[in-house]
Design an enzyme around this catalytic site. Structure first.
Site, PDB file in Angstrom:
ATOM      1  N   HIS A  59       1.163  -9.225   4.838  1.00  0.00           N
ATOM      2  CA  HIS A  59       0.015  -8.329   4.677  1.00  0.00           C
ATOM      3  C   HIS A  59      -0.425  -8.391   3.205  1.00  0.00           C
ATOM      4  CE1 HIS A  59      -2.130  -4.688   6.605  1.00  0.00           C
ATOM      5  NE2 HIS A  59      -2.723  -4.886   5.430  1.00  0.00           N
ATOM      6  N   HIS A  97      -1.924  -5.096 -12.697  1.00  0.00           N
ATOM      7  CA  HIS A  97      -1.447  -4.937 -14.073  1.00  0.00           C
ATOM      8  C   HIS A  97      -2.286  -5.706 -15.085  1.00  0.00           C
ATOM      9  CE1 HIS A  97       2.779  -3.949 -12.310  1.00  0.00           C
ATOM     10  NE2 HIS A  97       1.944  -2.936 -12.235  1.00  0.00           N
ATOM     11  N   TYR A 121     -13.165  -2.090  12.705  1.00  0.00           N
ATOM     12  CA  TYR A 121     -13.584  -0.878  12.004  1.00  0.00           C
ATOM     13  C   TYR A 121     -15.052  -0.517  12.210  1.00  0.00           C
ATOM     14  CZ  TYR A 121      -9.192  -0.527   9.392  1.00  0.00           C
ATOM     15  OH  TYR A 121      -7.868  -0.368   9.044  1.00  0.00           O
ATOM     16  N   ARG A 177       3.714   0.241  12.930  1.00  0.00           N
ATOM     17  CA  ARG A 177       3.395  -1.076  12.384  1.00  0.00           C
ATOM     18  C   ARG A 177       3.542  -1.023  10.864  1.00  0.00           C
ATOM     19  NH1 ARG A 177      -2.240  -3.986  11.158  1.00  0.00           N
ATOM     20  NH2 ARG A 177      -1.286  -5.920  10.457  1.00  0.00           N
ATOM     21  N   ASN A 217      -1.883 -10.708   8.653  1.00  0.00           N
ATOM     22  CA  ASN A 217      -2.882  -9.661   8.798  1.00  0.00           C
ATOM     23  C   ASN A 217      -4.204 -10.119   8.186  1.00  0.00           C
ATOM     24  OD1 ASN A 217      -3.742  -6.768   9.241  1.00  0.00           O
ATOM     25  ND2 ASN A 217      -4.141  -6.979   7.037  1.00  0.00           N
ATOM     26  N   GLU A 218      -5.243 -10.194   9.019  1.00  0.00           N
ATOM     27  CA  GLU A 218      -6.612 -10.429   8.570  1.00  0.00           C
ATOM     28  C   GLU A 218      -6.777 -11.625   7.633  1.00  0.00           C
ATOM     29  OE1 GLU A 218      -8.404  -6.929   6.921  1.00  0.00           O
ATOM     30  OE2 GLU A 218      -8.385  -5.870   8.828  1.00  0.00           O
ATOM     31  N   ASN A 236      -7.923  -5.943  14.505  1.00  0.00           N
ATOM     32  CA  ASN A 236      -8.328  -4.856  13.609  1.00  0.00           C
ATOM     33  C   ASN A 236      -9.834  -4.734  13.734  1.00  0.00           C
ATOM     34  OD1 ASN A 236      -5.709  -4.803  12.723  1.00  0.00           O
ATOM     35  ND2 ASN A 236      -6.161  -5.328  10.592  1.00  0.00           N
ATOM     36  N   GLU A 283      -5.284  -2.103  14.078  1.00  0.00           N
ATOM     37  CA  GLU A 283      -5.840  -1.154  13.099  1.00  0.00           C
ATOM     38  C   GLU A 283      -7.197  -0.669  13.557  1.00  0.00           C
ATOM     39  OE1 GLU A 283      -6.229  -2.232   8.928  1.00  0.00           O
ATOM     40  OE2 GLU A 283      -4.333  -3.330   9.025  1.00  0.00           O
ATOM     41  N   GLN A 285       0.807  -1.223   0.000  1.00  0.00           N
ATOM     42  CA  GLN A 285       0.000   0.000   0.000  1.00  0.00           C
ATOM     43  C   GLN A 285       0.842   1.275   0.000  1.00  0.00           C
ATOM     44  OE1 GLN A 285      -2.652  -1.772   3.284  1.00  0.00           O
ATOM     45  NE2 GLN A 285      -4.057  -0.488   2.132  1.00  0.00           N
ATOM     46  N   ASP A 330       2.285   0.625  -8.039  1.00  0.00           N
ATOM     47  CA  ASP A 330       3.637   0.692  -8.634  1.00  0.00           C
ATOM     48  C   ASP A 330       4.507   1.727  -7.916  1.00  0.00           C
ATOM     49  OD1 ASP A 330       2.662  -1.102 -10.429  1.00  0.00           O
ATOM     50  OD2 ASP A 330       3.030   0.110 -12.227  1.00  0.00           O
TER      51      ASP A 330
HETATM   52  C1  NOJ Z   1      -7.569  -3.562   6.792  1.00  0.00           C
HETATM   53  C2  NOJ Z   1      -6.320  -3.850   6.026  1.00  0.00           C
HETATM   54  O1  NOJ Z   1      -5.414  -4.509   6.859  1.00  0.00           O
HETATM   55  C3  NOJ Z   1      -5.691  -2.626   5.412  1.00  0.00           C
HETATM   56  O2  NOJ Z   1      -4.723  -3.054   4.515  1.00  0.00           O
HETATM   57  C4  NOJ Z   1      -6.762  -1.774   4.772  1.00  0.00           C
HETATM   58  O3  NOJ Z   1      -6.224  -0.701   4.058  1.00  0.00           O
HETATM   59  C5  NOJ Z   1      -7.685  -1.272   5.848  1.00  0.00           C
HETATM   60  N1  NOJ Z   1      -8.322  -2.406   6.474  1.00  0.00           N
HETATM   61  C6  NOJ Z   1      -8.791  -0.344   5.354  1.00  0.00           C
HETATM   62  O4  NOJ Z   1      -9.616  -1.048   4.494  1.00  0.00           O
END
Ligand code: NOJ
Length: 497
Positions: free
Chosen positions: A146, A63, A335, A101, A190-191, A333, A401, A43, A76
């Site tokens: 990740h 791509h 949200y 992190r 991660n997730e 994480n 997160e 990212q 990229d």
């Molecule tokens: C969880 C993910 O780990 C992260 O990569 C993502 O950008 C965020 N959520 C937001 O969607």
């Protein structure tokens, strides 16, 4: 939970979790509570083909299947953190955070995914980042995986192929050997509940394999073994000298029953057990293995659909024991919250969603973000924290997160509202409910490539101008408030209710 040496950090957390609440402390973070911000390699790094880096499944997807990305963009160049690590560290220093992190890019270190050819430029890059962090007194919190699997491992079938557990162990060993002298907190994955969707349907998440009802379970099975192998490797070979901790990051929304009926409650419980228990139960529960409800549902539905064996693979008793207890902390994480209603029609076509048997939606009164899946519902945070405490015997939890998306701008009041609300609920869980949470990570340090949404959704505490090749970063209003919270270790009085 492993009974082995816990770091000072985790011990402090355990003590804090037991603190007796007072009113004034309700808005104050306990001593030893840690603040950080997060990013992930694909990212932010850019430099997708520089200095010997190999290709990952996200290079491939962006791509070759551009139509899957909302704005047709890619990572990229992203934030070009590969070339700007000093700038990133300066942002972190200014925020005053305790830790950063970040994640390692497997294909930057092992271009083919295999251990026989190490890319030294990749080793140098991460050494540079870690050393720069430590020079500023910022603790590195590293995610091993990740989502950016080397494409050559995907060519072997990716996570549904059990051999990947061994390749992941090799990769983890490389990281422990090269960076473990300085990294004391490791997150294996991660997730997993999210990236294994890449083997369920082709609408989001690389590698976009359409194998509904099968691929996700097979991938998850390997991921759990891979996690446990890395954990045991650390225990057997590195823990004594490096004295760090190894955990995993799971993500879960709170599921609020839409109506107060037994069926609604049961549907939400199924949702939690599929979405999180699938990974949490094998690692964090006393009994280990997949949750009973998950096994029973998938076994029965598979049979009803005419399969001779369950679509959910089985662990042997030895594997159950091997995976159980393989985490020193729980990375969470979180949200948002969803409203759950049971959906009981069994489809003849296998699908993970159908196995759960739930319909979820959002309450229209909950404030929207730029992401269709994300609403600002702070009270759900406290509920999920309390439920984790109850389910898994109050493990040390670090929020790895939490964050909010918008589309543009520096005057991001909606993000401020979100973080203040969620931090306030976290404090209630900590002080009033005795949840053992010892740290909080805001997603994200800066705007970045938001996977299938490209650059259309911004999560950063810093604004990044993606049209400028220099990728200038500027602090947003939310970044300044976050900085104030980190400095004062409390919710500023003007935001208290
Ligand atoms: C969880 C993910 O780990 C992260 O990569 C993502 O950008 C965020 N959520 C937001 O969607």
């Amino acid at each position: 939970m492993s009974g082995r040496t816990l770091s000072f950090l985790v011990l402090v957390a355990a003590v804090c979790g037991a603190r007796v609440p007072t009113n004034s402390s309700n808005y104050t973070f306990p001593d030893g509570f840690k603040f950080g911000v997060a990013t992930a390699s694909y990212q932010v790094e850019g430099a997708w083909n520089k200095d010997g880096k190999g290709h990952s499944i996200w290079d491939y997807q962006t791509h070759n299947e551009t139509y899957l990305i909302a704005d047709g963009s890619n990572g990229d160049d992203a934030c070009d953190s590969y070339h700007m690590l000093e700038k990133d560290v300066a942002l972190l220093k200014n925020l005053g955070v305790d830790f950063y992190r970040f994640s390692f890019s497997w294909s930057r270190l092992l271009p083919s995914g295999h251990i026989n050819a190490v890319n030294n430029a990749g080793i140098d890059y991460y050494n540079g980042l870690i050393d720069a962090l430590l020079r500023e007194g910022i603790e590195p919190l590293a995610t091993i995986y990740h989502w950016d699997l080397p494409q050559q491992l995907q060519d072997l079938g990716g996570w549904p192929n059990p051999v990947l557990a061994d390749y992941f162990e090799d990769y983890a060993r490389l990281l422990f050997e090269n960076f473990g002298d300085r990294i004391k907190m490791w997150i294996t994955f991660n997730e997993p509940s999210v990236f294994t969707n890449g083997y369920e349907s082709n609408i989001n998440h690389a590698p976009s394999i359409e194998a509904p009802g099968f691929g996700k379970y097979l991938a998850s099975h390997t991921v759990l073994k891979a996690h446990a192998q890395a954990y045991h490797l650390y225990n057997n070979m590195f823990r004594e000298t490096q004295k760090g901790n190894v955990g995993i990051t799971l993500t879960i929304d709170w599921c609020e029953p839409k109506e107060e009926t037994e069926h609604h409650l049961a549907a939400c419980e199924r949702f939690q057990q599929f979405e999180m228990g699938l990974y949490g139960n094998p690692i964090f529960s006393e009994e280990g293995d997949y949750p009973e409800i998950v096994k029973t549902r998938v076994d029965n539905i598979s049979e009803a659909q005419g399969f001779r064996r369950s679509r959910l693979p089985k662990f042997t008793q030895d594997e159950i024991e091997y995976i159980r207890g393989t985490a020193d902390f729980f990375g969470l994480n979180h949200y948002t919250t969803q409203l759950g209603t049971p959906s009981t029609v069994i489809d003849s076509q296998p699908s993970y969603r159908n196995d759960i048997g739930i319909h979820t939606e959002y309450d229209e009164s909950w404030p929207e973000s730029a992401s269709s899946w994300l609403r600002d519902v702070p009270w759900g945070f406290r509920k999920i924290l309390v439920s984790l405490k109850q389910r898994y015997g109050n493990p040390p939890i670090i929020i790895t997160e939490n964050g909010f998306s918008d589309r543009e701008g520096h005057e991001d009041d909606s993000r401020i509202h979100y973080h203040i609300g969620y931090l306030t609920e976290l404090l209630k869980a900590l002080h009033e409910d005795g949840v053992n949470v010892f740290g909080y990570t805001a997603w994200s340090l800066m705007d970045n490539f938001e996977w299938n949404q490209g650059y259309t959704e911004r999560f950063g505490l810093h604004y990044v101008n993606f049209t400028d090749p220099e990728r200038p970063r500027t602090i947003k209003k939310s970044g300044k408030i976050f900085k104030e919270i980190v400095a004062t270790r409390e919710i500023p009085e003007r935001f208290r209710k």
